[in-house]
Design a protein around this motif. Structure first.
Motif, short mmCIF file in Angstrom:
data_model
loop_
_atom_site.label_atom_id
_atom_site.label_comp_id
_atom_site.label_asym_id
_atom_site.label_seq_id
_atom_site.Cartn_x
_atom_site.Cartn_y
_atom_site.Cartn_z
N UNK A 167 61.37 27.30 50.36
CA UNK A 167 61.74 26.92 48.99
C UNK A 167 62.34 25.52 48.94
N UNK A 168 63.18 25.22 49.91
CA UNK A 168 63.81 23.90 49.94
C UNK A 168 62.76 22.81 50.18
N UNK A 169 61.80 23.08 51.08
CA UNK A 169 60.75 22.12 51.36
C UNK A 169 59.87 21.87 50.14
N UNK A 170 59.65 22.88 49.33
CA UNK A 170 58.80 22.75 48.16
C UNK A 170 59.57 22.18 46.96
N UNK A 171 60.81 21.96 47.14
CA UNK A 171 61.60 21.37 46.07
C UNK A 171 62.18 22.38 45.12
N UNK A 172 62.16 23.59 45.49
CA UNK A 172 62.71 24.64 44.65
C UNK A 172 64.22 24.71 44.81
N UNK A 173 64.81 25.52 44.00
CA UNK A 173 66.26 25.66 44.02
C UNK A 173 66.60 26.79 45.01
#
Length: 119
Positions: free
Chosen positions: A111-117
């Motif tokens: 999630x962090x890599x994809x720019x998610x919260x």
């Protein structure tokens, strides 16, 4: 047939092996009986000598199980483990709780890599 030295030489049927006198006497041998778990008996022969011993076990030529010299207590058959997948080996080393924690950690990193919260 021409007798130019190419004739096949033989003897009568059932005459036995030829040339025993030229080879000398055979080494002394002993037969040892082995029994497998299926009750098959095999009796290979071994050379007799001071430094020669018959092996403790012998493979049964009929079924392939190990055979031993004690008829009452033959060796138990070798149990082959079934094929295990990589996941099966991982499950042996990790508990379900460990697996859930690792999955959550991997999902969080994704999630962090994809720019998610992050949660």
């Amino acid at each position: 047939m021409a007798s130019g030295g190419h004739a096949i030489r033989g003897s009568r049927v059932g005459a036995g092996p030829l040339g025993e006198t030229e080879r000398g006497e055979a080494a002394p041998r002993v037969r040892v009986s082995y029994w497998c778990a299926n009750g098959h008996e095999t009796a290979p022969s071994f050379s007799v000598g001071e430094d020669v011993e018959a092996p403790e076990q012998w493979d049964c030529p009929r079924c392939g199980f190990p055979a031993g010299q004690d008829r009452a207590r033959p060796p138990s058959p070798v149990r082959n483990e079934p094929y295990k997948t990589h996941l099966a080996y991982v499950k042996e080393r990790r508990s379900d709780a460990d697996g859930a924690a690792l999955l959550e950690e991997a999902l969080e990193a994704l999630r962090v890599r994809r720019g998610g919260v992050p949660r």
